[in-house]
Design an enzyme around this catalytic site. Structure first.
Site, short mmCIF file in Angstrom:
data_model
loop_
_atom_site.label_atom_id
_atom_site.label_comp_id
_atom_site.label_asym_id
_atom_site.label_seq_id
_atom_site.Cartn_x
_atom_site.Cartn_y
_atom_site.Cartn_z
N ALA A 113 56.20 49.03 -41.10
CA ALA A 113 54.95 49.79 -41.24
C ALA A 113 53.98 48.93 -42.05
CB ALA A 113 55.20 51.12 -41.92
N LYS A 114 52.74 49.31 -42.10
CA LYS A 114 51.76 48.62 -42.93
C LYS A 114 50.55 49.51 -43.08
CE LYS A 114 51.23 44.56 -45.00
NZ LYS A 114 52.27 43.69 -45.59
#
Ligand code: NAD
Length: 424
Positions: A113-114
């Site tokens: 994720a980011k």
């Protein structure tokens, strides 16, 4: 909306298209079917949020932020949050996919994720930064959580920003929730050993590479570009294991010390001078000649894109370990490969930080803090196993270490995806 291949095939430098095509290539090497490759490539969830912030002068400005969960087949999402004026959805998507691969390469039970906010934090007061962070945390709160997606610090975010996010989500849920972010201060569920974990991982990979090449660490000459959170601790870690740091660079310049830099003396010098320049007995070197300092191992630990065609052609080291993210350009990588210089890629070499985040989260979930020694022992084990598994596949497949690491990551994601099947 993340850019799709057919929309911008003219834009070679789109970071999302670059990562997507690398994952596809790995999928083809593994002979995965096209549907599975597309499932692995495509981000699962993209959230774009507006972040209204009241400025200190009473006016309101609206910023844009994102949180992207790329793949959750191996576990909850994991990845940093960056605050930067150049943040955009394609960059965040690319970084989220990188995280899926990185977590799989070091075999921790996370997906990728980011997140990010398009803002120049230098233009905000501390109070404005806190309000922006809390409003962003509120906006992405439905998506994050200890068993959903666990953010961490990245560019321009730090333990204080993580504390505000942890507090905001805890207030919303009605109970303290330390496991919602990692990289927190010790007082609120952070972990011993987190600082310096990336450098320890780089050290394990350097030792692994030397061993596989039949070389002893004793007397190996190392040059390190960068003396920050990653480059700083490396001098002691490497010299403790017999290596000699003969070259060091920071934003102010570069130095050559053929007899080797002493970690304590450098720390004392840096404490006063705030730069490595002026270290007693050092010869100053032009920054663009840094990687030509006679050496055996090169460790870029500062910027991306520094090892280009020219640097790769003139580098004296016979091996390289990428502590920085993306330090080698495509052309640079081809030249190093032609010259037979093995490169431990960033996705493996600098993954000690994300393993440390996993340990912090595990401790928060257990409600039981580990001793420093246990943390270090486990970190070394994870990094050693990750290095070994990439090395074994590298020998089986005959690919460069960079391509092999990607294949190892994609292979593990594919295995999890296949085992879980397709819902509904
Ligand atoms: P940092 O900001 O603490 O340190 C950066 C260092 O690079 C400083 O010493 C700075 O002077 C030096 N530098 C900047 N411009 C330079 C230039 N033009 N020439 C030479 N040196 C220059 O950053 P950091 O956290 O140590 O991160 C370094 C790299 O490692 C980045 O690519 C980062 O993405 C990557 N990385 C960091 C971590 C982590 O745990 N901090 C984890 C994974 C990857």
């Amino acid at each position: 909306m993340v850019t799709r291949q057919h929309e911008t095939h003219h834009d070679e430098f789109n970071p999302w298209l670059r990562v997507a095509s690398l994952i596809e290539q790995a999928g083809h090497i593994l002979e995965l079917d096209d549907g599975l490759i597309q499932r692995i490539v495509t981000p699962e969830r993209i959230l774009e949020v507006s972040i209204p912030v009241r400025r200190d002068n009473g006016k309101v400005d609206v910023f844009t932020g994102w949180r992207i969960q790329h793949d959750s087949s191996r576990g909850p999402g994991k990845g940093g949050i960056r605050f930067h004026q150049s943040v955009n959805v394609d960059e965040i998507a690319a970084l989220s996919a990188d995280m899926s691969v990185k977590c799989a390469v070091v075999n921790i039970p996370y997906g990728g994720a980011k997140g990010g906010v398009k803002v120049d934090p230098d233009t905000l007061s501390r109070d404005e930064l806190e309000r922006l962070t809390r409003r962003y945390a509120f906006a992405i709160a439905p998506m994050i959580g200890p068993d959903r997606d666990i953010p961490a610090p990245d560019i321009n975010t730090d333990p204080q920003v993580m504390s505000w996010i942890m507090d905001t989500v805890s207030m919303l849920r009605g109970h303290s929730m330390p496991g919602v972010v990692t990289g927190k201060p010790l007082a609120i569920g952070g972990s011993f050993g987190h600082a310096g974990a990336t450098s320890l991982g780089v050290t394990i990979c350097t030792l692994g590479l030397l061993k596989q090449r039949g070389l002893s660490p004793e007397g190996q000459r190392v040059v390190i570009q960068g003396f920050g959170k990653v480059g700083g601790p490396l001098i002691k870690l490497l010299t403790d294991r017999g290596m000699k740091v003969v070259g060091l660079a920071d934003i102010h310049g570069a130095i050559h010390v053929p007899t080797g830099i002493d970690a304590h003396r450098m720390s004392d010098h840096f404490g006063e001078a705030h730069t490595i320049i002026g270290y007693p007995g050092a010869e100053e070197v032009a920054p663009d000649a840094f990687f030509t300092i006679p050496s055996d191992i090169a460790i870029p630990a500062a910027l991306g894109g520094v090892v280009d065609e020219k640097v790769a052609s003139t580098m004296t080291a016979s091996m390289m370990v990428e502590a920085a993210n993306g330090p080698t350009t495509g052309e640079g990588a081809s030249i190093l490969a032609e010259r037979g210089i093995p490169v431990v890629p960033d996705v493996l070499a600098n993954a000690g930080g994300v393993v440390a985040s996993y340990f912090e989260w595990a401790q928060d979930m257990q409600g039981f803090m580990w001793e420093h020694e246990l943390f270090t022992k486990r970190l070394e084990k994870f990094m050693q196993e990750a290095f070994d598994s990439v090395w074994v596949r590298h020998q089986q497949l005959g690919l460069e270490l960079r391509d092999t690491a990607l294949v190892v990551g994609v292979e593990r994601i594919a295995e999890a995806t296949k085992l879980r099947g397709l819902f509904p």
